[in-house]
Design a protein around this motif. Structure first.
Motif, PDB file in Angstrom:
ATOM      1  N   VAL A   1      41.952  38.862  39.635  1.00  0.00           N
ATOM      2  CA  VAL A   1      40.524  38.625  39.398  1.00  0.00           C
ATOM      3  C   VAL A   1      40.140  37.210  39.812  1.00  0.00           C
ATOM      4  O   VAL A   1      39.125  36.987  40.476  1.00  0.00           O
ATOM      5  N   PHE A   2      40.981  36.243  39.417  1.00  0.00           N
ATOM      6  CA  PHE A   2      40.673  34.850  39.753  1.00  0.00           C
ATOM      7  C   PHE A   2      40.815  34.593  41.256  1.00  0.00           C
ATOM      8  O   PHE A   2      40.058  33.809  41.832  1.00  0.00           O
ATOM      9  N   GLU A   3      41.784  35.242  41.902  1.00  0.00           N
ATOM     10  CA  GLU A   3      41.928  35.089  43.355  1.00  0.00           C
ATOM     11  C   GLU A   3      40.703  35.639  44.073  1.00  0.00           C
ATOM     12  O   GLU A   3      40.220  35.050  45.047  1.00  0.00           O
ATOM     13  N   LEU A   4      40.192  36.773  43.573  1.00  0.00           N
ATOM     14  CA  LEU A   4      38.989  37.352  44.176  1.00  0.00           C
ATOM     15  C   LEU A   4      37.791  36.418  43.978  1.00  0.00           C
ATOM     16  O   LEU A   4      37.010  36.201  44.904  1.00  0.00           O
ATOM     17  N   ALA A   5      37.671  35.852  42.777  1.00  0.00           N
ATOM     18  CA  ALA A   5      36.557  34.943  42.504  1.00  0.00           C
ATOM     19  C   ALA A   5      36.642  33.696  43.365  1.00  0.00           C
ATOM     20  O   ALA A   5      35.621  33.164  43.829  1.00  0.00           O
ATOM     21  N   ALA A   6      37.861  33.206  43.603  1.00  0.00           N
ATOM     22  CA  ALA A   6      38.033  31.985  44.383  1.00  0.00           C
ATOM     23  C   ALA A   6      37.835  32.211  45.875  1.00  0.00           C
ATOM     24  O   ALA A   6      37.520  31.272  46.620  1.00  0.00           O
ATOM     25  N   SER A   7      38.008  33.455  46.324  1.00  0.00           N
ATOM     26  CA  SER A   7      37.961  33.738  47.760  1.00  0.00           C
ATOM     27  C   SER A   7      36.544  33.768  48.326  1.00  0.00           C
ATOM     28  O   SER A   7      36.348  33.605  49.526  1.00  0.00           O
ATOM     29  N   ALA A   8      35.541  33.998  47.470  1.00  0.00           N
ATOM     30  CA  ALA A   8      34.159  34.093  47.957  1.00  0.00           C
ATOM     31  C   ALA A   8      33.646  32.708  48.325  1.00  0.00           C
ATOM     32  O   ALA A   8      33.683  31.793  47.501  1.00  0.00           O
ATOM     33  N   PRO A   9      33.161  32.509  49.552  1.00  0.00           N
ATOM     34  CA  PRO A   9      32.700  31.179  49.972  1.00  0.00           C
ATOM     35  C   PRO A   9      31.362  30.808  49.336  1.00  0.00           C
ATOM     36  O   PRO A   9      30.551  31.672  49.002  1.00  0.00           O
ATOM     37  N   ASP A  10      31.168  29.509  49.149  1.00  0.00           N
ATOM     38  CA  ASP A  10      29.882  29.004  48.664  1.00  0.00           C
ATOM     39  C   ASP A  10      28.889  28.923  49.826  1.00  0.00           C
ATOM     40  O   ASP A  10      29.307  28.806  50.994  1.00  0.00           O
ATOM     41  N   PRO A  11      27.579  28.982  49.575  1.00  0.00           N
ATOM     42  CA  PRO A  11      26.973  29.022  48.227  1.00  0.00           C
ATOM     43  C   PRO A  11      26.857  30.409  47.632  1.00  0.00           C
ATOM     44  O   PRO A  11      26.595  30.553  46.455  1.00  0.00           O
ATOM     45  N   TRP A  12      27.106  31.462  48.474  1.00  0.00           N
ATOM     46  CA  TRP A  12      26.861  32.810  47.979  1.00  0.00           C
ATOM     47  C   TRP A  12      27.880  33.222  46.926  1.00  0.00           C
ATOM     48  O   TRP A  12      27.580  34.065  46.072  1.00  0.00           O
ATOM     49  N   GLY A  13      29.062  32.638  46.957  1.00  0.00           N
ATOM     50  CA  GLY A  13      30.041  32.950  45.923  1.00  0.00           C
ATOM     51  C   GLY A  13      29.548  32.527  44.552  1.00  0.00           C
ATOM     52  O   GLY A  13      29.644  33.271  43.573  1.00  0.00           O
ATOM     53  N   THR A  14      28.993  31.323  44.476  1.00  0.00           N
ATOM     54  CA  THR A  14      28.471  30.830  43.204  1.00  0.00           C
ATOM     55  C   THR A  14      27.231  31.605  42.777  1.00  0.00           C
ATOM     56  O   THR A  14      27.076  31.972  41.604  1.00  0.00           O
ATOM     57  N   VAL A  15      26.335  31.864  43.744  1.00  0.00           N
ATOM     58  CA  VAL A  15      25.129  32.639  43.430  1.00  0.00           C
ATOM     59  C   VAL A  15      25.500  34.030  42.920  1.00  0.00           C
ATOM     60  O   VAL A  15      24.935  34.523  41.930  1.00  0.00           O
ATOM     61  N   GLY A  16      26.470  34.651  43.580  1.00  0.00           N
ATOM     62  CA  GLY A  16      26.903  35.980  43.149  1.00  0.00           C
ATOM     63  C   GLY A  16      27.519  35.954  41.765  1.00  0.00           C
ATOM     64  O   GLY A  16      27.284  36.857  40.952  1.00  0.00           O
TER      65      GLY A  16
END
Length: 227
Positions: free
Chosen positions: A53-68
């Protein structure tokens, strides 16, 4: 049925009812945002649980990762607010009846059938004249407000269970009880030890339908017969 203009309704404060739809999404967004911030660090720990779960959360690039992450947290918060709304109790007392609303469900109890009303821990309880339970509803409502509503409409409010002295400690194979009742109480005792509140509540309802009321004190069951 037309609403009784003289009826008194006891419910959670409007600030709590409305505020939960704001506070829960904000809290959910904050929690998931914080998890997003530490996800890279946690994913690098070989002993940490839920690494996927944490690897998936870390893999999303910013800024859309944070927005998501913030959007997902807010949606989760809305879900919690909805669950709270479905469990929220409102009690309307009139001279003729008591109406209890939980979410979209409603229960009505006629005044003539009510022998006593009291709060037992976290439950609002209505008994008939024989001491049988008409209603046992989980409630976080203010006890003083409930007392005021019922006494204003001349209901027999009690500050404690009027049958409290009629309960006996249950022990295995209690001779005064039938084999079926003892079996149900034994099953409920196991549910209590496992902290399975849902199963314990279902068994309590089954016992009440068979004329046996149960109360819990210090993880022990006490019983009384209503017939």
């Amino acid at each position: 049925m037309a609403a009784d203009p003289d009826a008194t309704t006891v419910a959670e404060h409007a600030f709590i009812r409305r505020g939960s739809w704001i506070f829960c999404p904000l809290l959910g967004a904050l929690v998931v945002f914080l998890l997003r911030l530490v996800s890279t660090w946690v994913a690098a720990l070989p002993w940490a649980p839920f690494q996927g779960v944490f690897e998936l959360a870390a893999s999303a690039p910013d800024p859309w990762g944070t927005v998501g992450a913030i959007a997902i947290g807010a949606i989760i918060g809305v879900g919690f607010a909805g669950l709270m709304a479905q469990e929220r109790l409102a009690v309307t007392v009139s001279a003729q009846q008591v109406a209890l609303a939980v979410g979209r469900s409603q229960q009505h109890v006629e005044r003539a059938g009510i022998g006593s009303v009291f709060v037992d821990g976290k439950h609002l309880v209505l008994l008939d004249d024989s001491g049988a339970e008409l209603v046992r509803q989980k409630s976080d409502l203010d006890k003083r407000s409930l007392r005021r509503a019922f006494t204003e409409h001349r209901y027999p409010w009690r500050d404690k269970d009027p049958f409290a002295g009629h309960y006996s400690l249950w022990v295995e194979d209690t001779p005064e009880l039938s084999l079926r009742i003892n079996t149900l109480l034994a099953a409920r005792d196991r549910a209590l030890r496992k902290r399975d509140g849902k199963e314990a509540a279902l068994l309590r309802t089954e016992l009440a339908n068979r004329g046996i009321l149960v109360r819990d004190e210090r993880k022990r069951q006490y019983w009384r017969a209503t017939s």
